[in-house]
Scaffold this active site. Sequence first.
Site, PDB file in Angstrom:
ATOM      1  CB  CYS A  12      25.921   6.933 -15.265  1.00  0.00           C
ATOM      2  SG  CYS A  12      24.996   8.177 -16.162  1.00  0.00           S
ATOM      3  CB  CYS A  86      30.900   6.329 -12.874  1.00  0.00           C
ATOM      4  SG  CYS A  86      30.221   6.180 -11.226  1.00  0.00           S
ATOM      5  CB  CYS A  90      31.386   7.484  -6.842  1.00  0.00           C
ATOM      6  SG  CYS A  90      30.119   8.168  -5.794  1.00  0.00           S
TER       7      CYS A  90
END
Length: 133
Positions: A12, A86, A90
């Site tokens: 997150c 997020c 990533c």
Amino acid sequence: MTDTRPSVLFVCVHNAGRSQMAAGFLRDIAGDRIEVRSAGSLPADRINPVAVEAMAELGIDITAEHPKVLTTEAVQASDVVITMGCGDACPFFPGKRYEDWKLDDPGGQGIDAVRPIRDDIRERIRQLVDELI
């Protein structure tokens, strides 16, 4: 001997609430049968104290944890990568299992608002454990 346990990375933004609660639940429910990691794209200075309180209500202590920065290595070393708000922070690697869990951010929320988020995470973790073990 190689470690054949599945590994899960929770990501997150701040690695202070949702991902820490998820990691705490996974450690509690799966024990050492699943390797657990968590990280944040912009880690906070400390874990959200309301998340700590919410987990403590269920007997899970996450006070020793601390926010960690998301690294490419952590993603590469994980079988399952679960993101929680997020976005595209990533890195993507073919062959990994990716899930994006839509969860409210507990940041700045009181305990009454965090409990339903915590309980939602717990149910998702139970399903994940059933799938992986």
